[in-house]
Design a protein around this motif. Structure first.
Motif, PDB file in Angstrom:
ATOM      1  N   ILE A  64     -34.326  11.235  26.398  1.00 38.41           N
ATOM      2  CA  ILE A  64     -35.081  12.486  26.437  1.00 38.41           C
ATOM      3  C   ILE A  64     -35.418  12.759  27.894  1.00 38.41           C
ATOM      4  CG2 ILE A  64     -37.148  13.687  25.631  1.00 38.41           C
ATOM      5  CD1 ILE A  64     -37.223  11.400  23.393  1.00 38.41           C
ATOM      6  N   PHE A  65     -34.958  13.886  28.384  1.00 38.23           N
ATOM      7  CA  PHE A  65     -35.169  14.266  29.770  1.00 38.23           C
ATOM      8  C   PHE A  65     -36.141  15.424  29.871  1.00 38.23           C
ATOM      9  CE2 PHE A  65     -31.232  11.980  30.297  1.00 38.23           C
ATOM     10  CZ  PHE A  65     -31.243  11.536  31.614  1.00 38.23           C
ATOM     11  N   ASN A  66     -37.030  15.352  30.833  1.00 43.18           N
ATOM     12  CA  ASN A  66     -37.807  16.501  31.268  1.00 43.18           C
ATOM     13  C   ASN A  66     -37.294  16.799  32.672  1.00 43.18           C
ATOM     14  OD1 ASN A  66     -39.831  18.524  31.198  1.00 43.18           O
ATOM     15  ND2 ASN A  66     -41.057  17.271  32.580  1.00 43.18           N
ATOM     16  N   ASP A  67     -36.554  17.870  32.789  1.00 39.16           N
ATOM     17  CA  ASP A  67     -35.804  18.160  34.011  1.00 39.16           C
ATOM     18  C   ASP A  67     -34.903  16.960  34.306  1.00 39.16           C
ATOM     19  OD1 ASP A  67     -36.941  20.726  34.237  1.00 39.16           O
ATOM     20  OD2 ASP A  67     -38.714  19.872  35.201  1.00 39.16           O
ATOM     21  N   SER A  68     -35.091  16.238  35.403  1.00 38.41           N
ATOM     22  CA  SER A  68     -34.200  15.126  35.727  1.00 38.41           C
ATOM     23  C   SER A  68     -34.815  13.758  35.425  1.00 38.41           C
ATOM     24  CB  SER A  68     -33.797  15.187  37.202  1.00 38.41           C
ATOM     25  OG  SER A  68     -34.948  15.068  38.016  1.00 38.41           O
ATOM     26  N   GLU A  69     -36.033  13.730  34.862  1.00 40.95           N
ATOM     27  CA  GLU A  69     -36.708  12.465  34.559  1.00 40.95           C
ATOM     28  C   GLU A  69     -36.521  12.064  33.107  1.00 40.95           C
ATOM     29  OE1 GLU A  69     -40.738  11.567  36.440  1.00 40.95           O
ATOM     30  OE2 GLU A  69     -40.724  13.762  36.239  1.00 40.95           O
ATOM     31  N   VAL A  70     -36.199  10.793  32.870  1.00 46.94           N
ATOM     32  CA  VAL A  70     -36.131  10.271  31.509  1.00 46.94           C
ATOM     33  C   VAL A  70     -37.567   9.984  31.067  1.00 46.94           C
ATOM     34  CG1 VAL A  70     -35.294   8.429  30.006  1.00 46.94           C
ATOM     35  CG2 VAL A  70     -33.855   9.249  31.874  1.00 46.94           C
ATOM     36  N   VAL A  71     -37.987  10.643  29.996  1.00 44.52           N
ATOM     37  CA  VAL A  71     -39.366  10.494  29.520  1.00 44.52           C
ATOM     38  C   VAL A  71     -39.446   9.726  28.204  1.00 44.52           C
ATOM     39  CG1 VAL A  71     -40.123  12.577  30.731  1.00 44.52           C
ATOM     40  CG2 VAL A  71     -39.417  12.738  28.328  1.00 44.52           C
ATOM     41  N   GLY A  72     -38.291   9.376  27.634  1.00 43.64           N
ATOM     42  CA  GLY A  72     -38.285   8.640  26.379  1.00 43.64           C
ATOM     43  C   GLY A  72     -36.891   8.546  25.796  1.00 43.64           C
ATOM     44  N   GLU A  92     -39.590   7.114  21.088  1.00 44.78           N
ATOM     45  CA  GLU A  92     -40.711   6.847  21.980  1.00 44.78           C
ATOM     46  C   GLU A  92     -40.716   7.819  23.146  1.00 44.78           C
ATOM     47  OE1 GLU A  92     -42.919   3.339  24.535  1.00 44.78           O
ATOM     48  OE2 GLU A  92     -40.963   2.905  23.681  1.00 44.78           O
ATOM     49  N   ILE A  93     -41.897   8.309  23.423  1.00 39.98           N
ATOM     50  CA  ILE A  93     -42.176   8.987  24.683  1.00 39.98           C
ATOM     51  C   ILE A  93     -42.907   7.941  25.515  1.00 39.98           C
ATOM     52  CG2 ILE A  93     -43.412  10.856  25.843  1.00 39.98           C
ATOM     53  CD1 ILE A  93     -41.050  11.828  24.086  1.00 39.98           C
ATOM     54  N   TYR A  94     -42.383   7.648  26.704  1.00 39.63           N
ATOM     55  CA  TYR A  94     -42.990   6.610  27.533  1.00 39.63           C
ATOM     56  C   TYR A  94     -44.445   6.953  27.846  1.00 39.63           C
ATOM     57  CZ  TYR A  94     -38.120   5.212  28.187  1.00 39.63           C
ATOM     58  OH  TYR A  94     -36.820   4.832  27.989  1.00 39.63           O
ATOM     59  N   LYS A  95     -45.258   5.919  27.939  1.00 40.36           N
ATOM     60  CA  LYS A  95     -46.710   6.053  28.084  1.00 40.36           C
ATOM     61  C   LYS A  95     -47.114   7.038  29.186  1.00 40.36           C
ATOM     62  CE  LYS A  95     -50.698   3.170  27.498  1.00 40.36           C
ATOM     63  NZ  LYS A  95     -50.730   3.183  26.059  1.00 40.36           N
ATOM     64  N   ALA A  96     -46.444   6.998  30.327  1.00 40.69           N
ATOM     65  CA  ALA A  96     -46.795   7.873  31.455  1.00 40.69           C
ATOM     66  C   ALA A  96     -46.587   9.353  31.141  1.00 40.69           C
ATOM     67  CB  ALA A  96     -45.981   7.491  32.695  1.00 40.69           C
ATOM     68  N   TYR A  97     -45.829   9.640  30.073  1.00 38.24           N
ATOM     69  CA  TYR A  97     -45.506  11.034  29.738  1.00 38.24           C
ATOM     70  C   TYR A  97     -46.140  11.500  28.429  1.00 38.24           C
ATOM     71  CZ  TYR A  97     -42.055  10.136  33.332  1.00 38.24           C
ATOM     72  OH  TYR A  97     -41.442   9.790  34.500  1.00 38.24           O
ATOM     73  N   GLN A  98     -46.978  10.660  27.830  1.00 39.69           N
ATOM     74  CA  GLN A  98     -47.604  11.027  26.562  1.00 39.69           C
ATOM     75  C   GLN A  98     -48.711  12.056  26.781  1.00 39.69           C
ATOM     76  OE1 GLN A  98     -48.749   7.356  24.637  1.00 39.69           O
ATOM     77  NE2 GLN A  98     -46.626   6.726  24.355  1.00 39.69           N
ATOM     78  N   ASN A  99     -49.079  12.715  25.696  1.00 36.57           N
ATOM     79  CA  ASN A  99     -50.136  13.736  25.676  1.00 36.57           C
ATOM     80  C   ASN A  99     -49.776  14.986  26.477  1.00 36.57           C
ATOM     81  OD1 ASN A  99     -51.896  12.144  24.056  1.00 36.57           O
ATOM     82  ND2 ASN A  99     -52.376  10.943  25.883  1.00 36.57           N
ATOM     83  N   ARG A 100     -48.486  15.272  26.562  1.00 37.96           N
ATOM     84  CA  ARG A 100     -48.014  16.484  27.239  1.00 37.96           C
ATOM     85  C   ARG A 100     -47.196  17.370  26.303  1.00 37.96           C
ATOM     86  NH1 ARG A 100     -45.693  14.507  33.067  1.00 37.96           N
ATOM     87  NH2 ARG A 100     -47.228  12.877  33.487  1.00 37.96           N
ATOM     88  N   GLY A 101     -47.155  16.996  25.017  1.00 37.73           N
ATOM     89  CA  GLY A 101     -46.397  17.789  24.044  1.00 37.73           C
ATOM     90  C   GLY A 101     -44.933  17.415  23.952  1.00 37.73           C
ATOM     91  N   PHE A 102     -44.497  16.382  24.697  1.00 37.03           N
ATOM     92  CA  PHE A 102     -43.082  16.003  24.669  1.00 37.03           C
ATOM     93  C   PHE A 102     -42.661  15.470  23.303  1.00 37.03           C
ATOM     94  CE2 PHE A 102     -43.337  15.053  29.496  1.00 37.03           C
ATOM     95  CZ  PHE A 102     -43.052  16.383  29.798  1.00 37.03           C
ATOM     96  N   GLY A 103     -43.553  14.784  22.601  1.00 35.11           N
ATOM     97  CA  GLY A 103     -43.213  14.259  21.282  1.00 35.11           C
ATOM     98  C   GLY A 103     -42.895  15.367  20.295  1.00 35.11           C
ATOM     99  N   SER A 104     -43.778  16.348  20.224  1.00 34.87           N
ATOM    100  CA  SER A 104     -43.558  17.477  19.308  1.00 34.87           C
ATOM    101  C   SER A 104     -42.313  18.267  19.687  1.00 34.87           C
ATOM    102  CB  SER A 104     -44.773  18.405  19.321  1.00 34.87           C
ATOM    103  OG  SER A 104     -45.915  17.728  18.850  1.00 34.87           O
ATOM    104  N   LYS A 105     -42.131  18.498  20.974  1.00 37.39           N
ATOM    105  CA  LYS A 105     -40.951  19.248  21.429  1.00 37.39           C
ATOM    106  C   LYS A 105     -39.669  18.480  21.133  1.00 37.39           C
ATOM    107  CE  LYS A 105     -43.480  21.690  25.023  1.00 37.39           C
ATOM    108  NZ  LYS A 105     -43.813  21.712  26.461  1.00 37.39           N
ATOM    109  N   THR A 106     -39.714  17.164  21.301  1.00 33.50           N
ATOM    110  CA  THR A 106     -38.532  16.354  20.991  1.00 33.50           C
ATOM    111  C   THR A 106     -38.198  16.440  19.513  1.00 33.50           C
ATOM    112  OG1 THR A 106     -38.938  14.832  22.825  1.00 33.50           O
ATOM    113  CG2 THR A 106     -37.564  14.017  21.000  1.00 33.50           C
ATOM    114  N   LEU A 107     -39.208  16.363  18.663  1.00 35.83           N
ATOM    115  CA  LEU A 107     -38.958  16.468  17.223  1.00 35.83           C
ATOM    116  C   LEU A 107     -38.353  17.819  16.864  1.00 35.83           C
ATOM    117  CD1 LEU A 107     -42.134  14.639  15.917  1.00 35.83           C
ATOM    118  CD2 LEU A 107     -39.765  13.814  15.798  1.00 35.83           C
TER     119      LEU A 107
END
Length: 153
Positions: A64-72, A92-107
């Motif tokens: 899972i990428f956010n721009d060029s960073e792997v976030v999970g 998994e969304i890596y701990k440093a990237y949690q609580n930013r909505g990445f989990g819901s967006k990934t789903l």
């Protein structure tokens, strides 16, 4: 922008090394396995599920990428009991990237991806103690289908 990219072999090897240990620890914490048997049981489970590793048919691994960073990462596969259903085995969304909505967006992205692949539904398992994940899954439209319970003696 969040996007899914097929997992490369290097990320897959890092993932497997981490996942077997994490799965063993989760099963011990849930009371399912003893600490003495957990590591062996976890390795056997992954060997059974992924006999050909990253190339195991009907299994899909994405970084899972956010721009060029792997976030999970996320791993889903064709459900063994219902071939019209995809089943999320690990996410998994890596701990440093949690609580930013990445989990819901990934789903949301995975729901679209699996629908485009021809699946009619998407399932997953979550440990009962993981209330944060349960909240995200319910918010994303997942409904409880089964509940396994256990009492400590």
């Amino acid at each position: 922008m969040l996007k899914l990219m097929p997992m490369d072999p290097n990320h897959f090897q890092q993932y497997i090394n981490f996942a077997v240990n994490e799965y063993a620890a989760e099963k011990v914490a849930a009371g399912t396995w003893t600490p003495e048997a957990a590591q062996k049981n976890a390795q056997l489970t992954y060997d059974r599920l992924l006999p050909n590793g990253l190339e195991t048919p009907d299994n899909f691994f994405y970084s899972i990428f956010n721009d060029s960073e792997v976030v999970g990462y996320i791993w889903f596969a064709t459900d063994s009991e219902n071939s019209s259903m995809a089943f999320i085995f690990d996410f998994e969304i890596y701990k440093a990237y949690q609580n930013r909505g990445f989990g819901s967006k990934t789903l949301d992205l995975v729901s679209r991806e699996t629908k485009n692949m021809g699946y009619t539904s998407l399932g997953l398992h979550v440990f009962g103690s993981n209330s944060r994940a349960i909240h995200v899954y319910q918010k994303s439209g997942f409904n409880i289908t089964d509940i396994k319970m256990q009492k400590k003696l």
